[in-house]
Design an enzyme around this catalytic site. Structure first.
Site, PDB file in Angstrom:
ATOM      1  N   LYS A  14      -0.396  -6.101  -2.174  1.00 59.88           N
ATOM      2  CA  LYS A  14      -1.800  -6.511  -2.193  1.00 59.88           C
ATOM      3  C   LYS A  14      -2.193  -7.038  -3.569  1.00 59.88           C
ATOM      4  O   LYS A  14      -2.949  -8.000  -3.697  1.00 59.88           O
ATOM      5  CB  LYS A  14      -2.641  -5.278  -1.846  1.00 59.88           C
ATOM      6  CG  LYS A  14      -4.118  -5.519  -1.714  1.00 59.88           C
ATOM      7  CD  LYS A  14      -4.833  -4.233  -1.305  1.00 59.88           C
ATOM      8  CE  LYS A  14      -6.326  -4.420  -1.157  1.00 59.88           C
ATOM      9  NZ  LYS A  14      -7.037  -3.163  -0.894  1.00 59.88           N
ATOM     10  N   GLN A  15      -1.682  -6.392  -4.612  1.00 55.17           N
ATOM     11  CA  GLN A  15      -2.085  -6.688  -5.986  1.00 55.17           C
ATOM     12  C   GLN A  15      -1.005  -6.149  -6.914  1.00 55.17           C
ATOM     13  O   GLN A  15      -0.157  -5.372  -6.470  1.00 55.17           O
ATOM     14  CB  GLN A  15      -3.429  -6.023  -6.276  1.00 55.17           C
ATOM     15  CG  GLN A  15      -3.384  -4.498  -6.214  1.00 55.17           C
ATOM     16  CD  GLN A  15      -4.752  -3.884  -5.964  1.00 55.17           C
ATOM     17  OE1 GLN A  15      -5.137  -3.669  -4.827  1.00 55.17           O
ATOM     18  NE2 GLN A  15      -5.467  -3.588  -7.030  1.00 55.17           N
ATOM     19  N   GLU A  20      -2.130  -1.240  -2.412  1.00 57.68           N
ATOM     20  CA  GLU A  20      -2.525  -0.355  -1.305  1.00 57.68           C
ATOM     21  C   GLU A  20      -1.923  -0.737   0.048  1.00 57.68           C
ATOM     22  O   GLU A  20      -2.244  -0.129   1.059  1.00 57.68           O
ATOM     23  CB  GLU A  20      -4.053  -0.325  -1.213  1.00 57.68           C
ATOM     24  CG  GLU A  20      -4.681   0.292  -2.443  1.00 57.68           C
ATOM     25  CD  GLU A  20      -6.198   0.312  -2.406  1.00 57.68           C
ATOM     26  OE1 GLU A  20      -6.785  -0.349  -1.530  1.00 57.68           O
ATOM     27  OE2 GLU A  20      -6.785   0.989  -3.271  1.00 57.68           O
ATOM     28  N   TRP A  25     -11.175   3.137 -10.204  1.00 59.73           N
ATOM     29  CA  TRP A  25     -10.435   2.860 -11.451  1.00 59.73           C
ATOM     30  C   TRP A  25     -10.834   1.517 -12.036  1.00 59.73           C
ATOM     31  O   TRP A  25     -10.588   1.224 -13.185  1.00 59.73           O
ATOM     32  CB  TRP A  25      -8.914   2.911 -11.212  1.00 59.73           C
ATOM     33  CG  TRP A  25      -8.328   1.748 -10.418  1.00 59.73           C
ATOM     34  CD1 TRP A  25      -8.831   1.179  -9.289  1.00 59.73           C
ATOM     35  CD2 TRP A  25      -7.135   1.011 -10.729  1.00 59.73           C
ATOM     36  NE1 TRP A  25      -8.025   0.159  -8.852  1.00 59.73           N
ATOM     37  CE2 TRP A  25      -6.967   0.032  -9.720  1.00 59.73           C
ATOM     38  CE3 TRP A  25      -6.168   1.079 -11.733  1.00 59.73           C
ATOM     39  CZ2 TRP A  25      -5.893  -0.867  -9.695  1.00 59.73           C
ATOM     40  CZ3 TRP A  25      -5.099   0.188 -11.701  1.00 59.73           C
ATOM     41  CH2 TRP A  25      -4.974  -0.762 -10.698  1.00 59.73           C
ATOM     42  N   ASP A  26     -11.503   0.695 -11.222  1.00 60.23           N
ATOM     43  CA  ASP A  26     -11.986  -0.612 -11.668  1.00 60.23           C
ATOM     44  C   ASP A  26     -12.725  -0.485 -13.009  1.00 60.23           C
ATOM     45  O   ASP A  26     -12.616  -1.340 -13.874  1.00 60.23           O
ATOM     46  CB  ASP A  26     -12.979  -1.205 -10.649  1.00 60.23           C
ATOM     47  CG  ASP A  26     -12.398  -1.354  -9.253  1.00 60.23           C
ATOM     48  OD1 ASP A  26     -11.582  -0.504  -8.858  1.00 60.23           O
ATOM     49  OD2 ASP A  26     -12.780  -2.310  -8.546  1.00 60.23           O
TER      50      ASP A  26
END
Ligand code: BGC
Length: 758
Positions: free
Chosen positions: A589-590, A476, A336-337
């Protein structure tokens, strides 16, 4: 200042050669060449052609590390020039980002009284995608000397060279040839039998080699020549390179031979000039100028340089992997980056590249259909990790933070990617109004993704709601969660946008709609289900708080406080935390909820943005390089400007300072794109409002003097300059824009100045 266009290292440290392979990578979208250092054995060479994947004995299919044509040994009076052995007197390696040239210059003392000065250059042509070249200028400083130049194409390269347990070979050398002049190697990949022809040729400037020899060394092919140089005389050797593959040519070796002959005839300087002109043209339209912080200026250019070097609008069957064309991390796979992070950069600077990237998703739609089918669904389920055919390629097993083998679930359940792609199609369409793409290709992807979600979502009869269970959201650390807010919201949005699109097509493009409906066998029943899910999918917002729960049960998890950071300012794991139990903690994580808020800020109140930023930012470990830029942008939106600037600096230094510790595996391409997003969406305050107007609410950090950038919106380039007093804005076409809260009608080419109220 020239220096702000140059990224350089001034000391030779052999251990850094591995990560410098990434930092000094050159690419043109068709191919990538890692910054291999010819004068050291400490290297992980990497040469890639976008789209050439092979599995063989590897865990999953991976971007093939092709034969390395960059080997160049230079001997002086019988001694090999070697940075690791010789006394290095003066050293500099630099990337001229304005012109796309890699340079290295040093003096070595090969023996007492035998000093040699070497200056080299390398470029991967942006003009002719199949060409690359080097130039070596060599001077014996102390006496007359005999130089031997040995140029090699090495067909012994393997993938995962950095990890002895995971080496895998993906091709066999099928032939080598003396091209007179020059040499050629043809290799064939194991699985799909893709042929790769690479040629190189060394030629002396103004002089002739005393002898030039061709040598077939089985899996290496060599061209070697010698020449005597007087004391102080500079010998210049050009190395021409060409590459073709059977992906784009029906006769790769013939095309390769023709290409190198034409290249030699055109000459090194002529090619370099055209190449530089193209880079300069790119910068004229896409540079971001930051006055007042040289580190930020240089690092931002570094990121834009590397990201755009992966761009290629000529091949709609390839996309940009998470590590660019810069290394083998994540096996060259596409995540998806590309759509969520990189695409905005391309949409607003080079829309034709954005289109090619989206066409990759169209061209791999059958793979996505197959993924859905294999999981028991209809429609299209895009792979979390995708390679050449769109099939799921995420490895099933990997290593956790304790280095213990662990099952990787992302390929099974990180399903938000399908809607991320839909989201990016609408973003592209809004900016370009490219109807041809939308009605021929985009709509088919969108409708097929809706179909997938109708199977993946489940109806909860008792509650009369639709749910999406057992997923991984963008964060994640948490696996198998139910009703992840990001995923559910995006799915709801996907359905409602698909229905809107269908209405639009029904009224304005009935023939195109008819074609797609017939082809996909879409009926009113399908649309009714889409509407039902869109209306009734669980969107878990609590009334009593603005903070949104990331997924069901998140608020009940264990709290850990992040109290320390490492030397790069990145969070360290809290004391006492068991790394195999991250699932049971509130650490993330993000950004997840915050990520959604950045993608569609208009759907949330300012209070919600602030509350969620404040809540989740403290709990974020930034274990993905995708994270700092996003918090930077949101920080600016909600007024946490101090933190926002520091996140920006972390983001732009991701690879320069190697702050994730794995730059040797390739570029953090999404972070590079995040750097652009932070400059344009964050500092520049660029957004599109509900009336499709380009809006700018710039913010300038106190230490900066000004920022200048441009975006292409609806076929018109809008240039923005601002400092602490004013915003100056121009557009190529007449258009209405908004600066802060003021609506302005820009007249084509006429500057408009807005004073900033302090
Ligand atoms: C991140 C993902 C990202 C992937 C590839 C992971 O560490 O969590 O969001 O897509 O890296 O960059």
């Amino acid at each position: 200042m020239k220096d702000l266009w140059e990224f350089s290292v001034k000391d030779y440290i052999k251990e850094d050669n591995y990560k410098n392979g990434t930092l000094f990578n050159l690419a043109n979208g068709y191919m990538g060449m890692r910054g291999y250092n010819e004068f050291s054995l400490y290297n992980n060479p990497g040469n890639y052609i976008a789209g050439i994947f092979d599995r063989s004995t590897a865990q999953v299919t991976e971007l093939v590390n092709l034969p390395n044509p960059l080997l160049m040994n230079i001997y002086v009076n019988g001694q090999k020039i070697d940075l690791d052995i010789n006394n290095v007197i003066d050293y500099q390696r630099s990337l001229d980002m304005g012109n796309g040239i890699l340079k290295e210059a040093f003096i070595v003392e090969v023996q007492k009284g035998l000093r040699v000065q070497i200056e080299s250059e390398r470029f991967v042509s942006r003009k002719n995608f199949h060409r690359w070249a080097c130039r070596y200028s060599v001077t014996a400083l102390d006496s007359e000397a005999l130089f031997v130049f040995e140029s090699i194409i090495d067909g012994g390269t393997v993938n995962s060279g950095h990890n002895p347990k995971e080496l895998s070979a993906h091709y066999k050398v099928s032939s080598v040839q003396d091209l007179k002049p020059g040499v050629m190697m043809v290799a064939i990949t194991n699985d799909k039998k893709i042929e790769i022809a690479q040629a190189s040729c060394i030629i002396l400037k103004e002089k002739k080699f005393s002898r030039l020899k061709f040598n077939d060394l089985q899996c290496r092919v060599q061209q070697a020549g010698d020449v005597i140089a007087a004391k102080g005389e500079t010998i210049v050797v050009y190395k021409f390179g060409a590459v073709y593959s059977s992906r784009e040519s029906s006769n790769a070796s013939t095309d390769c031979k023709r290409e190198i002959e034409a290249f030699i005839a055109d000459g090194y300087e002529a090619e370099l000039e055209k190449h530089s002109e193209l880079w300069q043209g790119f910068w004229n339209s896409s540079d971001i100028k930051i006055q007042g912080n040289e580190e930020a200026q240089k690092a931002l250019r570094f990121n834009i340089f590397h990201l755009s070097s992966c761009a290629y609008d000529k091949d709609p069957t390839v996309s940009i992997g998470a590590k660019g064309l810069h290394g083998e991390g994540y096996k060259g796979h596409v995540f998806w980056d590309t759509e969520t992070f990189m695409l905005p950069f391309f949409i607003y600077t080079q829309p034709q590249v954005a289109k090619a990237l989206l066409m990759y998703r169209y061209n791999t739609l059958d793979g996505a259909r197959r993924n859905a089918f294999m999981n028991g669904f209809s429609g299209a389920q895009y792979a979390w990790e995708s390679a050449d055919d769109g099939l799921e390629t995420t490895p099933k097993w990997g290593y956790d933070y304790n280095n213990k083998p662990v099952r990787i679930w992302t390929g099974d359940i990180e399903v938000h990617i399908s809607s991320d792609i839909v989201f990016s199609i609408f973003e592209y369409y809004r900016a370009t109004e490219d109807k041809d793409f939308m009605f021929k290709y985009g709509s088919e992807i969108i409708f097929e993704v809706c179909r997938f979600w109708t199977g993946r979502a489940v109806y909860n009869k008792n509650k009369d709601i639709w749910e999406i269970n057992s997923v991984i959201g963008p964060d994640e650390f948490h696996e198998h969660v139910d009703n992840n807010f990001y995923t559910n919201y995006l799915v709801k949005w996907t359905f409602s946008k698909a229905l809107e699109l269908r209405e639009k097509m029904k009224n304005e493009y009935p023939l195109e709609l008819n074609r797609i409906e017939n082809y996909l066998c879409l009926t009113e029943k399908d649309y009714a289900i889409w509407k039902n899910i869109s209306d009734k999918i669980l969107i878990n917002k609590q009334k009593e708080t603005d903070i949104i729960e990331q997924f069901e049960g998140y608020f009940d998890l264990k709290e850990y406080e992040i109290t320390s950071v490492d030397e790069n300012g990145m969070p360290q794991w809290p004391k006492g935390l068991n790394l195999s139990e991250l699932n049971s903690t509130k650490l993330i994580k993000q950004p997840d909820v915050v990520m959604l808020m950045l993608m569609m800020p208009q759907e949330f109140s300012e209070q919600e943005l602030k509350a969620n930023y404040e809540y989740y930012e403290k709990r974020t470990m930034h274990k993905s390089s995708l994270s700092p830029s996003m918090y930077s942008i949101m920080g600016m939106k909600v007024g946490d400007t101090h933190n926002a600037f520091s996140y920006f600096m972390k983001c732009i230094n991701t690879d320069i300072k190697d702050n994730q510790g794995n730059s040797l595996l390739g570029l953090h391409a999404a972070s590079s794109a995040g750097a652009w997003q932070t400059a344009v969406y964050g500092f520049g305050g660029f957004s599109i409002d509900s009336q499709d107007r380009a809006c700018f609410s710039p913010w300038l950090a106190p230490d900066l003097q000004s920022i200048e950038f441009s975006v292409v919106y609806k076929n018109s380039r809008i240039k923005v300059f601002y400092d602490h007093e004013k915003v100056v804005i121009t557009s190529e076409r007449d258009m209405q824009v908004k600066v802060y809260s003021e609506v302005i009608l820009l007249k084509s080419g006429i500057e408009c100045e807005v004073r900033i109220n302090k």
